[in-house]
Design an enzyme around this catalytic site. Structure first.
Site, short mmCIF file in Angstrom:
data_model
loop_
_atom_site.label_atom_id
_atom_site.label_comp_id
_atom_site.label_asym_id
_atom_site.label_seq_id
_atom_site.Cartn_x
_atom_site.Cartn_y
_atom_site.Cartn_z
CB SER A 130 -3.93 10.47 1.27
OG SER A 130 -4.76 9.81 0.35
NE ARG A 131 -0.87 3.40 2.60
CZ ARG A 131 0.17 3.33 3.39
NH1 ARG A 131 1.35 3.19 2.88
NH2 ARG A 131 0.03 3.38 4.68
CG LEU A 132 -6.20 5.55 -2.46
CD1 LEU A 132 -7.38 5.24 -1.60
CD2 LEU A 132 -6.30 4.81 -3.77
CG PHE A 148 0.70 10.03 -4.44
CD1 PHE A 148 -0.41 9.78 -3.67
CD2 PHE A 148 1.36 8.98 -5.03
CE1 PHE A 148 -0.84 8.49 -3.47
CE2 PHE A 148 0.94 7.68 -4.84
CZ PHE A 148 -0.17 7.44 -4.06
#
Lengths: 439, 450
Positions: free
Chosen positions: A354-356, B408
């Site tokens: 997931s890039r977010l 992230f």
């Protein structure tokens, strides 16, 4: 030109819209060539002797190519062709929620046309860069493997990719069901599916109480390829319109590999030069401009897109898959091996991205999720190395971390239509955080 | 001045019957009734002009009269371009007032051999794996290669963070055929950290037609050339992603019914790329250091377009899906990542030897992995066990918490000095850290021995 001038003049008198006419000179399955039709614009709507409809696909000095979208009767050379002097548009009804519809405004379950139809343009202008704002509100799927480690935000495009029968559609349906009472309008877009599959999905959504906020927009295998090709663009135009009215919309596109194949079929029959794997060179653009409709808009509304891509033999590095991966904001990869082992949802945790990330997660969820992911991946890596070792000879620390890995894998299993809430997920995996603190 | 009438339209390719013989290749035409449709002339005969449309041709009527508006596309060439964001045709996108001072055609000539400058000094990126395996110099072209979704854009953003944010050296960012969301987020990030003043951005994102996407590189180059030639200084240029330029050119060729060669690229790819890359050179006035992300279609490293661009690079960083799968980011394949500077005379004996030794260890590690898969780890000799464990530590050590991916990882980003990297690698290799658990090297900056 030996046009029936009297008839044309007659038609023009009867209907002011018709101001230009031509004659069919060549017919194939979904394209026709027309002579005449001089006063015509690119992408105009065209009527072929009341038998069929289509749009202007190319204008040449002596002829016009028309792409057919609806055919009711056989077209013959010599049939009269009228331009309606307006851009080709599809039809949509505001009563579509809870129904299975197509892009021409038909209610497919009831088998009739809707009454209150509005025109929808097919893939209009792109959304300006400056009208987009950052994606930071979550859209929960209720699946812990996704919400914890590969979260989806409102306005995100997250690809669901995997082989046949790995539960791709199921993940999307689970996501729709989990949107109950969350003020999200859902759209399920079927491209080239069988009627049976679509009806089953409709029943599934009805049974789970999700149809009251869902539109199913379908095109089938036995219809014109042009219709299947246009369906996702029309669906996203509808979604965009809703977004501009500040609604949150979730669009499932099932699936884009099929769409690519249909586009290839259309391109090859219209003599476009084939590129890699015989797809036309603009296949990337065809998908990019579609998926770029997904965004968080400054109006407050959003369009979240979950496109599905079917792979063969688990290979996600083929041309179409990598194209779409490079457009979307992340991917959930499903593995046949996990599916067969009973680890459902069959997510391949290493390849999913997931890039977010945490930007679309609550703080609590992200804390547990990022640690869970790191530990899980480390476990999957170590597992292979020590698979052949004697468990009694492993160091206690290593043994414990392998046991914990097994537990994580087990806890990530989840049945269909049994969504978990955020706090349930946190409680279930709270041990991940605890162990790290002790260590 | 009216110059002709449209006779054929197919997607972006438009043909005009000309009534005027002054039309040249590169001229910009426009429909007389409104400026919604604009075209660039790419081929002429004595009666017709073949054009590519700069905007969508939807609703464009056969028979429409066109006029000539300019001799070519232009981009701002003055201080007014700094701190602004442009589209491929040189129009500002930020909805703020803009007053043009001077404009220049985007088709510019390349740098001649006489003006070319190749001498330069080292440039540190603060990213361990780049500074160690593929060290940079001012004026270098660094290619960041990777398949879909392995982290090219994140790396570009980190380089902007480490290089531009720290030095505020004049910079240009060109976004070609990439996600609009990322473009907007990058812009927002730079605005919110008050760093826009020395940055010029040009965007032609993936939702735009191929003409937009192919033009925005040249538009960005004009900005970089201005900063080099007129401001007489060093320039950083970030291009994300140069492959999309070639891709857009192929789309245009297809629409024009040109013959395409292997995998759908036009036969002129090499010439098109050289027109871009040869402009990106350093002169006596200043250097242009460029970081160019290169997308690898279908994970095919030998793709013609990729190899074409790579041949212009002074260094390359290759990102690998298998490493990303292990959760090691930046997911760099150390065997394929290198630069012209990796030479005993340029980086010194110590650094060079360490690179050699590290590669030797990691190569052996790959062989050992296969052996272990069959026999298990217990069957290895003590020496091989050492190599195995040290290599794993090295592999983990070359992961790095990045500033731009804090969201992230939930770990604070780190800038690491090359000297620290050399010390740490040396200590791992010579066994000083044999008793340290490998996880202690995962997502750290430099290693702090307690």
């Amino acid at each position: 030109m030996d046009l029936n001038i009297d008839k044309v003049i007659d038609d023009i008198k009867k209907d002011n819209n018709i101001f230009s006419a031509g004659k069919v000179i060549k017919v194939n399955e979904y394209n026709i060539e027309v002579s005449g039709l001089i006063d015509v614009a690119f992408y105009d709507e065209v009527d072929i002797a009341g038998k069929a409809k289509g749009y202007v696909f190319a204008i040449h000095p002596n002829k016009v190519i028309v792409s057919l979208t609806e055919i009711e009767d056989k077209i013959m050379p010599g049939d009269l062709v009228y331009s309606l002097n307006k851009e080709y548009k599809c039809l949509f009804s505001t009563d579509s929620i809870g129904k299975v519809v197509d892009i021409f405004g038909n209610d497919l379950i009831a088998g009739k046309k809707f009454n209150n139809l509005i025109e929808v343009s097919i893939d209009g202008l792109d959304i300006p860069l400056m009208d987009r704002t950052s994606v930071n509100r979550s859209l929960l799927t209720g699946i812990s493997g996704i919400d914890l480690m590969y979260p989806i935000g409102r306005g995100q495009r997250q690809l669901i990719i995997g082989d046949k029968k790995t539960g791709k559609t199921q993940i999307c349906l689970d996501t729709i069901v989990n949107q109950k009472d969350k003020n999200v309008i859902c759209m399920y877009v079927a491209i080239g599916k069988t009627k049976k599959e679509v009806k089953e999905i409709y029943y599934d959504l009805t049974k789970n109480g999700a149809i009251s906020y869902t539109i199913v927009m379908a095109s089938f295998n036995d219809e014109l390829p042009t219709k299947s090709y246009l369906t996702p663009y029309v669906a996203l135009s509808v979604a965009e319109e809703l977004m501009l009215q500040s609604f949150d919309v979730l669009v499932i596109i099932d699936d884009l590999k099929k769409h690519a194949d249909i586009y290839r079929q259309i391109s090859l029959t219209s003599n476009k030069v084939p590129g890699r794997d015989a797809y036309p060179s603009d296949i990337f653009y065809a998908h990019a401009r579609m998926l770029e409709k997904g965004c968080q808009h400054k109006s407050g509304g959003s369009v979240t897109i979950l496109p599905i891509v079917e792979t063969k033999a688990g290979d996600i590095t083929d041309y179409i898959s990598t194209n779409i991966i490079s457009i979307t904001d992340g991917q959930i990869v499903l593995s046949k091996k996990n599916f067969d082992k009973g680890l459902k949802p069959a997510i391949n945790y290493g390849l999913s991205v997931s890039r977010l990330g945490a930007a679309v997660q609550s703080k609590e969820l992200s804390k547990v999720g990022s640690k869970l992911r790191r530990e899980l991946l480390a476990y999957l890596d170590v597992k292979d190395i020590y698979e052949l070792s004697d468990p009694s000879e492993l160091s206690p620390a290593l043994k414990e971390s392998i046991d914990r890995g097994n537990k994580m894998i087990n806890d990530l299993k989840q049945y269909k239509y049994s969504p978990k809430s955020e706090s349930e997920m946190q409680t279930l995996f709270s041990y991940v955080e605890r162990v790290e603190k002790e260590g | 001045m009216e110059v002709g009438k449209i006779i054929s339209i197919f997607e972006i390719s438009v043909e005009v019957v000309v009534s005027d013989n002054t039309i040249k290749i590169g001229d910009v035409l426009e429909t007389v009734d409104n400026s919604k449709y604009r075209f660039e002339v790419i081929e002429i005969t004595n009666t017709t002009a073949l054009c590519i449309s700069l905007n969508s041709t939807r609703g464009l009527k056969k028979g429409t009269i066109v006029k000539k508006v300019d001799d070519g596309l232009k981009m701002e060439y003055s201080d007014a371009l700094m701190g602004r964001i442009f589209d491929a045709y040189g129009e500002v996108l930020d909805n703020k007032e803009f007053k043009s001072i001077n404009k220049k055609f985007i088709n510019n000539s390349t740098v001649s051999m006489k003006d070319l400058n190749v001498e330069s000094s080292m440039l540190k990126t603060g990213i361990k794996v780049i500074d160690f395996f593929a060290p940079m110099q001012k004026g270098f072209k660094m290619g960041l290669l990777g398949g879909a979704g392995v982290g090219k854009t994140v790396l570009i953003k980190e380089l902007i963070y480490n290089l531009y944010n720290a030095s505020k050296i004049n910079s240009v960012f060109v976004g070609i055929g990439e996600r609009s969301r990322e473009g907007k987020e990058l812009y927002d990030d730079i605005v919110s950290s008050n760093l826009l003043d020395n940055m010029t951005m040009v965007f032609g994102q993936m939702s735009k037609n191929p003409v937009v996407r192919s033009k925005c590189v040249q538009t960005g180059l004009v900005a970089a050339e201005y900063l080099r030639d007129e401001k007489k200084g060093d320039v950083l240029l970030f291009i994300d992603n140069i492959y999309r330029y070639i891709q857009a050119r192929s789309e245009i060729s297809m629409e024009l019914k040109e013959m395409l060669v292997g995998n759908g690229y036009p036969s002129s790819t090499a010439a098109e790329v050289s027109k871009i890359e040869e402009r990106l050179s350093s002169t006596k006035d200043g250097t242009i250091t460029s970081f160019q992300a290169i997308y690898i279609p279908a994970d095919d490293y030998n793709d013609d377009a990729v190899q074409n661009v790579v041949s212009y690079m002074d260094g390359q960083i290759v990102l690998d899906r298998h490493i990303a799968e292990l959760g090691i980011y930046p997911a760099i394949d150390v065997f394929k990542s290198t630069s012209r500077l990796v030479d005993i005379d340029k980086i010194g004996e110590r650094h060079f030897k360490l690179v050699e030794e590290t590669l030797k260890y990691l190569t052996r590690y790959q062989e050992l992995e296969e052996i272990i898969a069959v026999l298990g780890i217990d069957e290895l000799s003590d020496e091989d066990k050492n190599i195995f464990h040290r290599s794993r530590k090295l592999r983990y050590y070359f992961s790095q918490p990045l500033h731009v991916s804090e969201q992230f990882t939930n770990i604070k980003g780190e800038y690491v000095e090359l000297e620290d990297v050399l010390n740490d690698v040396e200590n791992i290799l010579n066994g000083t850290y044999d008793n340290v658990d490998e996880n202690a090297f995962f997502y750290i900056g430099k290693y702090n021995a307690h």
